[in-house]
Write an enzyme that holds these catalytic residues in place. Structure first.
Site, PDB file in Angstrom:
ATOM      1  N   SER A 145       0.854  -1.184   0.000  1.00 31.40           N
ATOM      2  CA  SER A 145       0.000   0.000   0.000  1.00 31.40           C
ATOM      3  C   SER A 145       0.890   1.233   0.000  1.00 31.40           C
ATOM      4  CB  SER A 145      -0.890  -0.010   1.253  1.00 31.40           C
ATOM      5  OG  SER A 145      -1.452   1.255   1.498  1.00 31.40           O
ATOM      6  N   TYR A 158      -3.702  -0.579   9.501  1.00 33.46           N
ATOM      7  CA  TYR A 158      -3.533  -0.893   8.081  1.00 33.46           C
ATOM      8  C   TYR A 158      -2.100  -0.605   7.644  1.00 33.46           C
ATOM      9  CZ  TYR A 158      -4.689  -0.947   3.068  1.00 33.46           C
ATOM     10  OH  TYR A 158      -4.735  -1.218   1.722  1.00 33.46           O
TER      11      TYR A 158
END
Length: 257
Positions: A145, A158
């Site tokens: 990410s 996350y």
């Protein structure tokens, strides 16, 4: 070189391949000739993507799997081997996110997210290691990410999981190179999906992301597929341990005006 991008005869398992970027990758691999098994926890979504793969004249298998359960991942592996006889490509795209102030985040939510993203990827890699090794050209594609590289507000769990995915990717790449397995990661930029749509569409957060992206737009899911095909193919036979961002220039950006 163009022939080395052909995935005919290869079998790909895409965990988290029933929606969003995982679905786009599953269909992209099928377009390039692979037989593809897209899996997740909802059979109706699995069957829908399997139907799209069949329309592309590729073989598939509808089988549910939960990355939170090693037994479930092992059952998926066994079902794929029974149906196809081998596995060449593993894509780890399962995941979810939530937004929460870090100071008050519930430990249970933190643990659940890390278990899905990080532990789930490890379970899948461990389970499919022997089949991938047996092909002598195995490919693992993990999903990182932008938060693997830069901080985003109130998504610490996350970010921690996705940063750890890069460490896992590099470590497995080094360990498994001798087995002919290439392990790489994709770091998507901002792609509106079911996972994040409410966080970025028409919000101050989304507007800032657009401002920081030189291309001035969000990505389209199919724009991930080309890189996945490359990483899954013989064209990437000397490429391992890397994370490639598909982000419209976000990570390269400084001042844009």
């Amino acid at each position: 070189m163009l022939q080395s991008l052909d995935l005919s005869g290869r079998v790909a398992v895409v965990i988290g391949g029933t929606s969003g970027l995982g679905r786009a990758v599953a269909l992209g691999l099928a377009e390039q000739g692979a037989d593809v098994v897209p899996t997740g926890r909802r059979m109706e979504q699995i069957e829908a993507v399997c139907a799209e793969i069949t329309e592309r004249r590729r073989r598939t298998l509808a089988h549910m799997a939960d990355v939170g359960s090693r037994a479930s991942v092992d059952a998926l592996r066994d079902a794929v081997l029974k149906e196809f006889g081998h596995v060449d490509i593993l894509v780890n795209a399962a995941g979810f996110t939530f937004r929460s102030p870090s100071a008050t985040m519930a430990e249970e939510k933190w643990s659940a997210l890390l278990d899905t993203h990080l532990n789930g990827a490890l379970r899948a890699c461990q389970s499919f290691y022997e089949p991938l090794k047996a092909t002598e050209h195995g490919r693992v594609i993990n999903f990182g990410s932008l938060t693997s590289f830069v901080g985003f507000h109130e998504v610490a769990a996350y970010a921690a999981a996705k940063t750890a995915i890069l460490g896992l990717t590099r470590s497995l790449a080094c360990e498994w190179a001798k087995d002919g397995i290439c392990v790489n990661a994709i770091a998507p930029g901002v792609f509106p999906t079911e996972l994040n749509r409410k966080l970025i569409m028409g919000t101050p957060r989304g507007n800032e992301l657009l401002m920081r992206t030189p291309m001035g737009r969000f990505g389209k899911p199919e724009e991930i597929a080309g890189l996945a095909v490359l990483l899954a193919s013989d064209a990437a036979s000397f490429l391992t341990g890397q994370c490639i961002a598909v982000d419209g220039g976000f990570l390269a950006s400084g001042v844009n005006c």
